[in-house]
Design a protein around this motif. Structure first.
Motif, short mmCIF file in Angstrom:
data_model
loop_
_atom_site.label_atom_id
_atom_site.label_comp_id
_atom_site.label_asym_id
_atom_site.label_seq_id
_atom_site.Cartn_x
_atom_site.Cartn_y
_atom_site.Cartn_z
N UNK A 70 1.10 -70.49 -49.90
CA UNK A 70 1.28 -69.47 -48.87
C UNK A 70 1.43 -70.13 -47.50
N UNK A 71 1.73 -69.37 -46.49
CA UNK A 71 2.12 -69.92 -45.21
C UNK A 71 1.84 -68.92 -44.09
N UNK A 72 2.22 -69.31 -42.89
CA UNK A 72 2.29 -68.40 -41.75
C UNK A 72 1.06 -67.54 -41.48
N UNK A 73 1.34 -66.29 -41.15
CA UNK A 73 0.27 -65.38 -40.73
C UNK A 73 -0.79 -65.18 -41.82
N UNK A 74 -0.37 -65.22 -43.10
CA UNK A 74 -1.36 -65.02 -44.17
C UNK A 74 -2.38 -66.16 -44.20
N UNK A 75 -1.91 -67.38 -43.95
CA UNK A 75 -2.83 -68.53 -43.91
C UNK A 75 -3.72 -68.43 -42.66
N UNK A 76 -3.12 -68.04 -41.54
CA UNK A 76 -3.91 -67.89 -40.32
C UNK A 76 -5.01 -66.83 -40.52
N UNK A 77 -4.67 -65.77 -41.27
CA UNK A 77 -5.67 -64.74 -41.56
C UNK A 77 -6.79 -65.30 -42.42
N UNK A 78 -6.44 -66.20 -43.34
CA UNK A 78 -7.49 -66.82 -44.17
C UNK A 78 -8.38 -67.72 -43.33
N UNK A 79 -7.84 -68.28 -42.27
CA UNK A 79 -8.62 -69.18 -41.42
C UNK A 79 -9.54 -68.42 -40.46
N UNK A 80 -9.00 -67.37 -39.84
CA UNK A 80 -9.81 -66.73 -38.78
C UNK A 80 -10.03 -65.23 -38.98
N UNK A 81 -9.59 -64.68 -40.11
CA UNK A 81 -9.83 -63.27 -40.37
C UNK A 81 -8.65 -62.41 -39.94
N UNK A 82 -8.35 -61.42 -40.75
CA UNK A 82 -7.18 -60.56 -40.48
C UNK A 82 -7.30 -59.84 -39.15
N UNK A 83 -8.49 -59.31 -38.85
CA UNK A 83 -8.65 -58.56 -37.59
C UNK A 83 -8.30 -59.43 -36.40
N UNK A 84 -8.82 -60.66 -36.43
CA UNK A 84 -8.60 -61.55 -35.29
C UNK A 84 -7.13 -61.93 -35.16
#
Lengths: 223, 352
Positions: B151-165
């Motif tokens: 996976x990549x992009x926004x989905x990975x960023x959501x895994x790192x810092x949470x979807x809300x953030x």
């Protein structure tokens, strides 16, 4: 003066202006946000119940409606909820003292086995903005925790969230356990893979396809 | 060493054609056991001691995969690919998120104390590397080892810092978010190339999710969180990074997940180098073979991309091909037995 402040506060919540320092929305940059205006309203003698009913709930209803119509999306909705929370922080003492009555208590959690929280958080914030006291049990909530919290809060409504087809099946045992100790407790379920048919099959009393539908259902049962 | 899939060259041709908008691929999600004797009498590992071993012990997992691969059916275009997945979006684990193995899946928890920096975590990479190298050592040409679902992009960023953030930062800190996404893409290509070096077979590659093989580098792309954002935000925060992936990877498939994601289809179709789009209708919706989706498939094909239709039933196969056509169709059927596969093959052969 009162009306003007309430309108300004409502606008802050509707457009997600949390406080003066917040850069969003750009057209309100530098202006007071929900935080400052609520403080100002209380200092001006506006009743906390008027702030809740005539500014916050009104604004969050508009937000829910715009979301349902795809005019705004989750990021904008989250910021509105944050603005609402900033305002609500000033009202907490009045809730605690009983000076302002809420519509009821709402227990919310993501079902056990599921660690998703965005839908649960969003709906929890919307419910709070609709005038309810929200007890957030978090994610991966076990049956016993739901049951225990229902026992501690008689009359509370329960909301259960799931985001996976593999975890939505865990909702039924939670509902069964709650209904076994408290048959009159109303339960609403929500989450991307769910449907109203599924909600009926597992014995839920309500189903929210989106937050606004959930709020409408809550308003109906609390009327 | 001879592959366990006797018709692999024919399947490779079907895949190569499909990536180029032609023909039909007939396969299934995952695998079912073949009838009769295994290809080789491979012994299973002892039962897993705990969930940690089930998911994160590279030797145990490689042996378990070796055992199941020796017993899977590879009829039709079912790929001989070992599924090395380490959770939905394991790139996040190489950037500091925490993996937790449970009975049915791996969960990815937010990176503790995420400070906005995208930092490569060698420990997370080592887990991938060890699993892949152990699988490759067992495979020896009998089957391929798939690339995990990075996976990549926004989905990975959501895994790192949470979807809300992530979602709030699209508004509150757009520049910072774009910078984080640039760094995530850099890490993605670093990991992807390392994996390719380990698993490629004569330059060919397989990807675990959605049954992918290609005569070069291949990946599945996605932005599942896009169902929560506007079309404008999709163009700002997703499209440029997806474009870079489609330009650097030879063959790419986009996983379009859910009815609410369809509003981004026009933007996705603008990705000139994207080869194909996979459609996941989601629970509560009719599945991939239902006539309700014919127009969507035609829109994708008209847009110059091939289609992957999933969870098609046997009785939906013929009407699907009659209505959508026989060019650029990858069809995943929910086979229950090899008899089902043979029946489906008879139907598809009439359209080839």
């Amino acid at each position: 003066m009162s009306l003007e402040l309430l309108e300004k506060l409502s606008e802050c919540v509707e457009f997600g202006k949390i406080n003066q320092a917040s850069p969003y929305p750009p057209q309100m940059k530098g202006q007071s946000g929900a935080d400052e205006i609520t403080k100002e309203a209380l200092e001006a003698g506006i009743a906390p119940s008027d702030i809740l009913n005539n500014a916050l709930i009104t604004a969050m209803n508009k937000v829910g409606q715009k979301y349902t119509e795809n005019k705004i999306f989750v990021p904008q909705m989250l910021l509105s909820a944050k603005a609402m929370s900033a305002s609500m922080a000033h009202l907490k003492p009045f809730f605690a003292s009983g000076a302002v009555q809420r519509k009821g208590k709402f227990i919310i959690g993501t079902v056990f086995g599921d660690l998703h929280d965005i839908g649960k958080n969003l709906f929890g914030m919307m419910v709070e903005g609709a005038g309810w006291e929200v007890i957030d049990l978090g994610i991966d909530v076990k049956i016993e925790k739901f049951v225990e919290t229902v026992q501690q809060n008689p009359g509370a409504v329960v909301g259960i969230s799931a985001l996976l087809t593999t975890t939505m099946v865990n909702m039924k045992p939670v509902i069964d356990a709650i209904k076994a100790i408290s048959p009159d407790t109303k339960i609403i379920v929500g989450g991307a893979p769910l449907s109203s048919d599924f909600a009926s099959q597992i014995g839920a009393d309500g189903y929210g396809k989106n937050p606004q539908e959930g709020i409408v259902w809550l308003d109906k049962i609390s009327a | 060493m001879q592959t366990w899939k006797s018709n692999f060259s024919e399947t490779k041709k079907h895949y190569t054609d499909w990536w180029n908008g032609k023909g039909i691929v007939l396969t299934m999600w995952e695998h079912l056991f073949k009838e009769g004797a295994p290809y080789e009498n491979i012994l299973p590992p002892p039962p897993h001691k705990d969930l940690n071993q089930l998911w994160f012990d590279p030797i145990w997992r490689a042996q378990q995969l070796h055992y199941t691969m020796s017993r899977n059916s590879y009829l039709a275009d079912i790929l001989p690919v070992a599924n090395t997945q380490l959770g939905p979006g394991s790139l996040a684990a190489i950037l500091g998120s925490v993996l937790e193995g449970r009975e049915d899946t791996i969960w990815i928890h937010q990176k503790p104390d995420f400070d906005g920096q995208i930092i490569f975590d060698e420990k997370g990479w080592k887990l991938h590397e060890d699993l892949l190298r152990n699988c490759v050592a067992n495979a020896r040409g009998k089957y391929m080892v798939g690339c995990p679902d990075l996976v990549e992009g926004l989905d990975v960023l959501a895994s790192l810092k949470g979807s809300d953030n992530v979602l709030m930062d699209l508004i509150m800190d757009p520049d910072g978010t774009l910078e984080q996404l640039r760094k995530i893409n850099e890490a993605y290509f670093d990991v992807f190339n390392r994996i390719y070096d380990i698993i490629n077979v004569n330059g060919e590659m397989a990807f675990c999710y959605f049954s992918l093989w290609a005569p070069g580098t291949v990946s599945k792309l996605q932005v599942d969180i896009s169902i929560m954002i506007s079309e404008d935000d999709y163009r700002t925060f997703c499209l440029p990074f997806l474009r870079e992936q489609t330009e650097k990877i030879d063959y790419t498939l986009y996983h379009l997940d859910g009815v609410d994601a369809i509003r981004h289809l026009d933007a996705i179709l603008e990705l000139e180098n994207l080869n194909a789009i996979q459609w996941t209708p989601g629970y509560g919706q009719p599945q991939g073979g239902n006539p309700q989706w014919y127009e969507l498939y035609k829109r994708i094909l008209t847009g110059g991309k091939s289609v992957m239709a999933n969870w098609v039933t046997l009785d939906e196969l013929e009407p699907l091909l009659d209505n959508v056509g026989n060019q650029g169709m990858h069809i995943n059927v929910d086979f229950k037995s090899e008899k089902d596969i043979e029946q489906a093959l008879k139907i598809v052969e009439r359209y080839r």
